[in-house]
Design a protein around this motif. Structure first.
Motif, PDB file in Angstrom:
ATOM      1  N   THR A 130      -3.417 -46.251  -4.781  1.00 40.00           N
ATOM      2  CA  THR A 130      -3.670 -46.626  -3.397  1.00 40.00           C
ATOM      3  C   THR A 130      -5.009 -47.352  -3.357  1.00 40.00           C
ATOM      4  OG1 THR A 130      -2.444 -44.742  -2.498  1.00 40.00           O
ATOM      5  CG2 THR A 130      -4.046 -45.797  -1.047  1.00 40.00           C
ATOM      6  N   MET A 131      -4.973 -48.639  -3.018  1.00 41.55           N
ATOM      7  CA  MET A 131      -6.179 -49.457  -2.977  1.00 41.55           C
ATOM      8  C   MET A 131      -6.854 -49.311  -1.617  1.00 41.55           C
ATOM      9  SD  MET A 131      -5.938 -50.754  -6.008  1.00 41.55           S
ATOM     10  CE  MET A 131      -7.009 -52.194  -6.084  1.00 41.55           C
ATOM     11  N   VAL A 132      -8.181 -49.316  -1.605  1.00 44.55           N
ATOM     12  CA  VAL A 132      -8.947 -49.058  -0.385  1.00 44.55           C
ATOM     13  C   VAL A 132      -9.945 -50.188  -0.152  1.00 44.55           C
ATOM     14  CG1 VAL A 132     -10.453 -47.419   0.808  1.00 44.55           C
ATOM     15  CG2 VAL A 132      -8.734 -46.574  -0.814  1.00 44.55           C
ATOM     16  N   GLY A 133     -10.097 -50.596   1.113  1.00 41.93           N
ATOM     17  CA  GLY A 133     -11.062 -51.633   1.444  1.00 41.93           C
ATOM     18  C   GLY A 133     -11.669 -51.426   2.822  1.00 41.93           C
ATOM     19  N   GLU A 134     -12.726 -52.177   3.108  1.00 42.38           N
ATOM     20  CA  GLU A 134     -13.346 -52.211   4.430  1.00 42.38           C
ATOM     21  C   GLU A 134     -12.907 -53.502   5.121  1.00 42.38           C
ATOM     22  OE1 GLU A 134     -15.087 -49.782   5.823  1.00 42.38           O
ATOM     23  OE2 GLU A 134     -14.784 -48.581   4.008  1.00 42.38           O
ATOM     24  N   ILE A 135     -12.315 -53.377   6.303  1.00 36.01           N
ATOM     25  CA  ILE A 135     -11.682 -54.518   6.961  1.00 36.01           C
ATOM     26  C   ILE A 135     -12.627 -55.705   7.110  1.00 36.01           C
ATOM     27  CG2 ILE A 135     -10.801 -55.317   9.200  1.00 36.01           C
ATOM     28  CD1 ILE A 135      -9.180 -52.782   9.364  1.00 36.01           C
ATOM     29  N   ASP A 136     -13.807 -55.484   7.623  1.00 28.41           N
ATOM     30  CA  ASP A 136     -14.699 -56.602   7.899  1.00 28.41           C
ATOM     31  C   ASP A 136     -15.279 -57.234   6.645  1.00 28.41           C
ATOM     32  OD1 ASP A 136     -14.299 -56.402  10.650  1.00 28.41           O
ATOM     33  OD2 ASP A 136     -15.877 -54.900  10.861  1.00 28.41           O
ATOM     34  N   ARG A 137     -15.074 -56.583   5.503  1.00 32.05           N
ATOM     35  CA  ARG A 137     -15.548 -57.144   4.236  1.00 32.05           C
ATOM     36  C   ARG A 137     -14.442 -57.819   3.440  1.00 32.05           C
ATOM     37  NH1 ARG A 137     -19.798 -52.584   1.840  1.00 32.05           N
ATOM     38  NH2 ARG A 137     -21.250 -52.638   3.620  1.00 32.05           N
ATOM     39  N   LEU A 138     -13.214 -57.750   3.917  1.00 30.83           N
ATOM     40  CA  LEU A 138     -12.136 -58.447   3.227  1.00 30.83           C
ATOM     41  C   LEU A 138     -12.433 -59.939   3.228  1.00 30.83           C
ATOM     42  CD1 LEU A 138      -8.898 -56.653   4.477  1.00 30.83           C
ATOM     43  CD2 LEU A 138     -10.285 -56.163   2.455  1.00 30.83           C
ATOM     44  N   ARG A 139     -12.135 -60.571   2.125  1.00 30.31           N
ATOM     45  CA  ARG A 139     -12.502 -61.976   1.957  1.00 30.31           C
ATOM     46  C   ARG A 139     -11.891 -62.861   3.035  1.00 30.31           C
ATOM     47  NH1 ARG A 139     -11.153 -65.428  -3.546  1.00 30.31           N
ATOM     48  NH2 ARG A 139     -12.085 -67.406  -2.889  1.00 30.31           N
ATOM     49  N   THR A 140     -10.611 -62.664   3.311  1.00 27.86           N
ATOM     50  CA  THR A 140      -9.940 -63.497   4.312  1.00 27.86           C
ATOM     51  C   THR A 140     -10.591 -63.338   5.679  1.00 27.86           C
ATOM     52  OG1 THR A 140      -7.834 -63.434   3.132  1.00 27.86           O
ATOM     53  CG2 THR A 140      -7.748 -63.930   5.479  1.00 27.86           C
ATOM     54  N   ILE A 141     -10.906 -62.105   6.064  1.00 26.42           N
ATOM     55  CA  ILE A 141     -11.475 -61.846   7.381  1.00 26.42           C
ATOM     56  C   ILE A 141     -12.922 -62.327   7.468  1.00 26.42           C
ATOM     57  CG2 ILE A 141     -12.190 -59.989   8.946  1.00 26.42           C
ATOM     58  CD1 ILE A 141      -9.622 -58.521   8.187  1.00 26.42           C
ATOM     59  N   ALA A 142     -13.694 -62.065   6.417  1.00 26.90           N
ATOM     60  CA  ALA A 142     -15.105 -62.455   6.441  1.00 26.90           C
ATOM     61  C   ALA A 142     -15.278 -63.974   6.435  1.00 26.90           C
ATOM     62  CB  ALA A 142     -15.828 -61.844   5.243  1.00 26.90           C
TER      63      ALA A 142
END
Length: 338
Positions: free
Chosen positions: A260-272
């Motif tokens: 299960t991969m985990v990320g922070e939404i505002d740090r995702l490359r596409t979003i940032a």
């Protein structure tokens, strides 16, 4: 570009069902079950009809459509938050270190602990691209369109995001991880448990699964060997997630042991990296190929477009503008394709 990402409609049921039959098992979010798929489309319709902000337990199914033929050739899903209707279980892989002074030895035991750490996360899943369309960056279009949807509806989502990757499945359709662990407690084959979970949810895990940590040394060699490994067909997806900003934080799926991969939404490359721009005009072709999106809720659309920027503003090719339903003066979102 003839392919367009859009939100799913009730009349997509048959196509989704046909694609679900191609997944090969272990694909919980896209079960080959008409009733379950129809329920997903109903939940999507409800979510798309809610214009207000705030986080609720919602599901958005999206589809990849060939705009020239009208055929749906791929799909993906966004779960606004997990763990509200029933607990969201994962195993957390950890190590217990113990030292014996008498023996003069240190023992490090790898353990699996049942946890609900990831409750409240946004989940992206259910990504499937028809085998005949796995070219031209369509997998990236499927995956990244979800992140732009989240960005453009940011108040409906929290801060953490997860993606469960399918674990290793053997040639017979079984799961070595399930057979070596959970299957011993449930008296069900992996296929039976997977189908039951897809239709009824995983509350039965809470009812029957032992809550004490599991020493991996007590598992079979075949089960231990696949802990945290993605299905061979999911390795490319794992690389895409890592490029996007997800990390493998040691969580594994309770059914097949996949990561299960985990990320922070505002740090995702596409979003940032994405930005909103106003369309100055359209052009006949050429320019930089980028990911472009426009619209909200049921009107959300995403595709690849050819953009030019100069002193007069931002222009986009007329074909992509038509797919996005935008005209001069409208605002759209763009982000680099790379």
């Amino acid at each position: 570009m003839t392919f367009l990402m859009r939100t799913a409609r009730p009349d997509d049921l048959q196509t989704l069902y046909e694609m679900a039959k191609l997944t090969g098992g272990g694909f919980t979010n896209l079960p080959p079950d008409r009733t379950s798929l129809a329920a997903k489309l109903e939940r999507t319709a409800q979510a798309l009809s809610r214009d207000g902000d705030g986080i609720e337990d919602e599901l958005i199914v999206m589809v990849l459509e060939n705009s020239q033929t009208g055929q749906v050739r791929g799909t993906c899903q966004i779960f606004s938050t997990v763990g509200l209707r029933w607990p969201f279980y994962s195993y957390r892989l950890g190590v217990l270190t113990q030292h014996s002074r008498e023996l003069g030895r240190t023992f490090r035991a790898q353990m699996l602990s049942l946890t609900t750490d990831l409750e409240g996360s946004v989940e992206v899943g259910g990504l499937f691209l028809h085998p005949r369309e796995r070219a031209e960056g369509l997998g990236l279009l499927l995956a990244r369109s979800r992140y732009l949807y989240i960005r453009n509806h940011r108040a409906k989502f929290g801060d953490r995001i997860i993606a469960e990757l399918r674990g290793v499945i053997d040639e017979a359709g079984g799961s070595p991880f399930w057979d070596g662990l959970a299957g011993r407690f449930f008296g069900m084959s992996f296929q039976e448990a997977d189908e039951f979970n897809a239709v009824n949810g995983n509350q039965f895990i809470a009812d029957l699964m032992p809550k004490t940590p599991i020493y991996t040394a007590m598992l079979t060699d075949s089960a231990r060997a696949v802990i945290g490994l993605p299905h061979p067909n999911g390795r490319a997806a794992m690389r895409m997630l890592e490029t996007e900003g997800f990390v493998n934080a040691g969580y594994v799926d309770i059914f097949d042991g996949g990561p299960t991969m985990v990320g922070e939404i505002d740090r995702l490359r596409t979003i940032a990296d994405a930005r909103d721009v106003t369309l100055a005009a359209t052009h006949d072709g050429g320019g930089q190929k980028v990911l472009v999106a426009a619209g909200r809720l049921a009107d959300y659309r995403c595709t690849y477009g050819f953009v030019r920027e100069d002193a007069d503003g931002v222009t986009i090719d007329a074909a992509s503008a038509a797919l996005l339903h935008i005209k001069a003066g409208d605002v759209f979102t763009m982000v680099s394709r790379a």
